[in-house]
Design an enzyme around this catalytic site. Structure first.
Site, PDB file in Angstrom:
ATOM      1  N   CYS A 141       0.776  -1.064   0.006  1.00 51.06           N
ATOM      2  CA  CYS A 141      -0.019  -0.006  -0.005  1.00 51.06           C
ATOM      3  C   CYS A 141       0.945   1.197   0.050  1.00 51.06           C
ATOM      4  CB  CYS A 141      -1.061  -0.056   1.186  1.00 51.06           C
ATOM      5  SG  CYS A 141      -0.224  -0.107   2.741  1.00 51.06           S
TER       6      CYS A 141
HETATM    7  O1  LIG Z   1      -0.728   3.253   3.321  1.00 46.83           O
HETATM    8  C1  LIG Z   1      -1.807   3.069   3.099  1.00 46.83           C
HETATM    9  C2  LIG Z   1      -2.716   2.297   4.208  1.00 46.83           C
HETATM   10  O2  LIG Z   1      -1.599   1.830   5.137  1.00 46.83           O
HETATM   11  C3  LIG Z   1      -2.883   3.500   2.163  1.00 46.83           C
HETATM   12  O3  LIG Z   1      -2.158   3.253   0.761  1.00 46.83           O
HETATM   13  C4  LIG Z   1      -2.874   5.055   2.313  1.00 46.83           C
HETATM   14  O4  LIG Z   1      -3.903   5.378   3.322  1.00 46.83           O
HETATM   15  C5  LIG Z   1      -3.270   5.840   0.826  1.00 46.83           C
HETATM   16  O5  LIG Z   1      -4.666   5.209   0.483  1.00 46.83           O
HETATM   17  P1  LIG Z   1      -5.288   5.845  -0.960  1.00 46.83           P
HETATM   18  O6  LIG Z   1      -4.287   5.838  -2.002  1.00 46.83           O
HETATM   19  O7  LIG Z   1      -6.422   4.929  -1.056  1.00 46.83           O
HETATM   20  O8  LIG Z   1      -5.478   7.282  -0.153  1.00 46.83           O
END
Ligand SMILES: O=C(CO)[C@H](O)[C@H](O)COP(=O)(O)O
Length: 159
Positions: free
Chosen positions: A67
């Site tokens: 992520c």
């Molecule tokens: O690091 C993360 C969780 O640990 C996610 O990737 C982060 O919150 C960003 O998510 P998004 O791209 O959906 O906003």
């Protein structure tokens, strides 16, 4: 063929694609249960749960989750029985996650880690055995630690 499960959200997508290509070229059968294209992103908690359930059920021995930070993926994956996820940001940590902790899920962050280091971490993680290259006294302690961790898990989830 060696099997590995992988998954990412939108923020881990590009690093996931790089690691997936690298492992496929290295001869792994890579199953992707996360974001398959950037137009249809899946949130980290859904991807982590889908992948961790498969590891928990024994569908694959190991998985990689990516992520933005790697942290949400590890938090969710570690809710599942038989899943031991470790967030790593360098190859030293990825090696120790296997040798010391017998982790079966590597998580990393697309905002933190570049493609070269991400692929190198995947290689080290997949090619290091529990207790590898450790002193015998430390390996014995770690085998006992693994049993104690399993006992804690069994108290929570049942055997
Ligand atoms: O690091 C993360 C969780 O640990 C996610 O990737 C982060 O919150 C960003 O998510 P998004 O791209 O959906 O906003």
């Amino acid at each position: 063929m060696k099997k590995i499960i992988i998954g990412s959200d939108k923020s881990g997508f590009l690093l996931k694609e790089a690691v997936k290509t690298h492992l496929t070229e290295a001869g792994y059968e890579v199953s992707d249960y996360g974001t398959l294209n950037e137009e249809e992103p899946k949130p980290y908690f859904e991807v982590a749960a889908a992948v961790a359930k498969r590891v928990s059920d024994g569908e694959a021995e190991k998985a990689i989750l990516i992520c933005g930070t790697g942290m949400g993926m590890a938090i969710v994956a570690n809710k599942f029985k038989n899943v031991y996820a470790a967030v790593c940001e360098n190859t030293y940590a990825a090696e120790k996650a296997r040798a010391i902790n017998d982790a079966n899920v590597l998580t990393m962050g697309g905002w933190i880690t570049g493609e070269i280091v991400g692929c190198a971490m995947a290689d080290v993680f997949l090619n290091t055995e529990f207790t590898q290259n450790l002193e015998e006294w430390r390996a014995n302690n770690l085998r006992n630690a693994r049993i104690q961790v399993k006992n804690i898990e069994n108290e929570i989830y049942g055997n």
